[in-house]
Design a protein around this motif. Structure first.
Motif, PDB file in Angstrom:
ATOM      1  N   LYS A  37       0.819  -1.174   0.020  1.00 13.77           N
ATOM      2  CA  LYS A  37      -0.106   0.120  -0.065  1.00 13.77           C
ATOM      3  C   LYS A  37       0.884   1.097  -0.023  1.00 13.77           C
ATOM      4  CE  LYS A  37      -0.447   0.170   5.140  1.00 13.77           C
ATOM      5  NZ  LYS A  37       1.059   0.708   5.039  1.00 13.77           N
ATOM      6  N   ASP A  38       2.232   1.115   0.023  1.00 17.03           N
ATOM      7  CA  ASP A  38       2.911   2.278   0.267  1.00 17.03           C
ATOM      8  C   ASP A  38       3.152   2.938  -1.034  1.00 17.03           C
ATOM      9  OD1 ASP A  38       3.338   1.824   2.892  1.00 17.03           O
ATOM     10  OD2 ASP A  38       5.063   0.485   2.608  1.00 17.03           O
ATOM     11  N   TYR A  39       3.427   4.219  -1.255  1.00 13.77           N
ATOM     12  CA  TYR A  39       3.891   4.875  -2.486  1.00 13.77           C
ATOM     13  C   TYR A  39       5.173   4.528  -3.029  1.00 13.77           C
ATOM     14  CZ  TYR A  39      -0.092   8.323  -1.911  1.00 13.77           C
ATOM     15  OH  TYR A  39      -1.302   8.800  -1.675  1.00 13.77           O
ATOM     16  N   LEU A  40       5.438   4.460  -4.277  1.00 10.68           N
ATOM     17  CA  LEU A  40       6.633   4.170  -4.718  1.00 10.68           C
ATOM     18  C   LEU A  40       7.408   5.324  -4.892  1.00 10.68           C
ATOM     19  CD1 LEU A  40       5.553   2.203  -8.055  1.00 10.68           C
ATOM     20  CD2 LEU A  40       6.495   1.348  -6.011  1.00 10.68           C
ATOM     21  N   ASN A  41       8.823   5.129  -5.021  1.00  9.54           N
ATOM     22  CA  ASN A  41       9.567   6.093  -5.135  1.00  9.54           C
ATOM     23  C   ASN A  41       9.335   7.038  -6.478  1.00  9.54           C
ATOM     24  OD1 ASN A  41      11.919   7.492  -6.628  1.00  9.54           O
ATOM     25  ND2 ASN A  41      13.206   6.597  -4.936  1.00  9.54           N
ATOM     26  N   THR A  42       9.538   8.424  -6.409  1.00 16.16           N
ATOM     27  CA  THR A  42       8.748   9.096  -7.617  1.00 16.16           C
ATOM     28  C   THR A  42       9.457   8.914  -8.800  1.00 16.16           C
ATOM     29  OG1 THR A  42      10.458  10.994  -7.042  1.00 16.16           O
ATOM     30  CG2 THR A  42       8.068  11.041  -6.305  1.00 16.16           C
ATOM     31  N   LYS A  43      10.608   8.039  -8.779  1.00 19.73           N
ATOM     32  CA  LYS A  43      11.438   7.744 -10.266  1.00 19.73           C
ATOM     33  C   LYS A  43      10.664   6.433 -10.667  1.00 19.73           C
ATOM     34  CE  LYS A  43      15.848   9.528  -8.969  1.00 19.73           C
ATOM     35  NZ  LYS A  43      17.369   9.228  -8.789  1.00 19.73           N
TER      36      LYS A  43
END
Length: 77
Positions: free
Chosen positions: A57-63
């Motif tokens: 459920k965590d956001y990914l790295n913006t890259k």
């Protein structure tokens, strides 16, 4: 001021929606992809992948995902 207000064009989203409704009223079959209403079933492989990864459920790295970026880069070379 009124001239500027009259120059404003309708929302493209609303215009497409109105056109879709018009065509549907004339008996045309309409597929409304723009509003997230796909007429197609979700492929089983996607359902399984969602179930197997529902705990993430965590956001990914913006890259983005490094493995995916590498694979995408290799595909486009």
């Amino acid at each position: 001021m009124e001239q500027r207000l009259n120059a404003i064009k309708p929302s493209a989203t609303l215009a497409i929606n109105e056109k879709s409704l018009e065509l549907k009223a004339r008996g045309k079959e309409i597929y409304r992809f723009g509003l997230g209403q796909s007429p197609f079933p979700v492929p089983d492989v996607v359902v399984v992948a969602l179930k197997n990864n529902s705990d993430q459920k965590d956001y990914l790295n913006t890259k983005g995902l490094n493995d995916l970026r590498v694979a995408d880069s290799a595909y486009h070379k």
